[in-house]
Design an enzyme around this catalytic site. Structure first.
Site, PDB file in Angstrom:
ATOM      1  N   SER A   1     -26.179  17.746 -15.935  1.00  0.00           N
ATOM      2  CA  SER A   1     -24.976  17.053 -15.499  1.00  0.00           C
ATOM      3  C   SER A   1     -24.928  15.714 -16.236  1.00  0.00           C
ATOM      4  CB  SER A   1     -25.006  16.885 -13.974  1.00  0.00           C
ATOM      5  OG  SER A   1     -23.890  16.162 -13.509  1.00  0.00           O
TER       6      SER A   1
ATOM      7  N   TYR B   1     -14.266  14.965 -19.066  1.00  0.00           N
ATOM      8  CA  TYR B   1     -15.700  15.151 -19.249  1.00  0.00           C
ATOM      9  C   TYR B   1     -16.441  14.812 -17.962  1.00  0.00           C
ATOM     10  CZ  TYR B   1     -20.443  14.641 -21.049  1.00  0.00           C
ATOM     11  OH  TYR B   1     -21.793  14.762 -21.241  1.00  0.00           O
TER      12      TYR B   1
ATOM     13  N   LYS C   1     -18.866  17.234 -15.373  1.00  0.00           N
ATOM     14  CA  LYS C   1     -20.238  16.927 -14.978  1.00  0.00           C
ATOM     15  C   LYS C   1     -20.354  16.781 -13.458  1.00  0.00           C
ATOM     16  CE  LYS C   1     -21.916  17.308 -18.999  1.00  0.00           C
ATOM     17  NZ  LYS C   1     -22.826  18.442 -19.307  1.00  0.00           N
TER      18      LYS C   1
END
Length: 268
Positions: free
Chosen positions: A141, A155, A159
């Site tokens: 992550s 993005y 994660k």
């Protein structure tokens, strides 16, 4: 929870950066490897070096995990590979811009690689390893899962998905003998920056971790049985305080009645 000694580890995104260091460390711990990435030449070079240095069995599997057929092939390898004990879900990418400035196809590719691929590979590994009663699923992550305001929203969101997936899957597999770990790197010196057109050297040097240090710390967290490992975080109590506060919200989040602060506004 146990990870079988000398079992096979499948590592995605293994041709460079975090994935290549995981491959190195796991081979040196006595694991055979299946290395997955698009760059066959780099995979071959890494496999040859690790075979020479460790004597382990190292197989390569060139694959583009954004291609559904390639992804299905890797999932099938996870299901069938002899003595599989570890999945390292590392492959990922960042956008060259933001959600609004990046091409639509690039956003779709990001989601395919950062969300769809690790989800389906974790599914395959969870089924395989829980049937065996042992093993580990390591999902990469990012600290941006916790601070989405600090970077590109898309993005960071991918994660955060991986963090939630890992925590939920850890709970689901708690009695199966399978360990699930989410690793949350901060800024780490890897090729993802250059590939997305960003300059890692624009960060103060004290904010950027070496990739070797990142993986070594993550493996300490794995050995300790951590579900969430944040290598840059100095005081574990800070994470535990946040977790306690988050879990305390649970009983307040689903009720029959609208909260008074909204009901009052509706009748005003």
């Amino acid at each position: 929870m146990t990870i079988p000694a000398h079992s096979t580890a499948l590592v995605t995104g293994a041709s460079a950066g975090i994935g290549a260091i995981y491959a190195d460390r796991l081979a040196k711990r006595g694991h055979d490897l299946i290395l997955v990435a698009r760059d066959a030449a780099r995979l071959t070079a890494l496999a040859e070096r690790l075979r020479a240095e460790t004597g382990r069995k190292i197989d390569i599997l060139p694959a583009d995990l954004t291609d559904p057929a390639h992804l299905a092939l890797v999932a099938q390898v996870i299901a069938d590979a002899p003595n599989l004990g570890i999945l390292v879900n590392n492959a990922g990418m960042a956008l060259t811009g933001t959600l609004t400035t990046s091409p639509e196809a690039e956003v779709a590719r990001l989601i395919a690689l950062n969300v769809t691929a690790p989800s389906l590979l974790a599914r395959a590994a969870a089924i395989r390893l829980s049937a065996a009663g042992a093993g580990a699923i390591i999902n990469l992550s990012s600290v941006l899962a916790l601070i989405p305001e600090s970077f590109d929203a898309t993005y960071s969101a991918t994660k955060a998905f991986i963090l939630n997936l890992s925590q939920g899957l850890a709970q689901e597999l708690a009695s199966s003998g399978v360990q699930v770990q989410a690793v949350l790197p901060g800024a780490t010196r890897t090729e993802i920056w250059e590939r997305s057109g960003k300059d890692i050297d624009s960060f103060p040097s004290e904010m950027v971790m070496a990739v070797d240090d990142l993986v070594d710390a993550a493996l300490v967290g794995l050995d300790r049985g951590e579900t969430v490992t944040i290598p840059p975080l100095a005081d574990l109590a800070d994470w535990e305080t946040m977790q306690t506060a988050r879990l305390a919200l649970g009983p307040q989040l689903s009720k029959r009645d609208v909260a008074a602060r909204y009901a009052a506004a509706a009748t005003a």
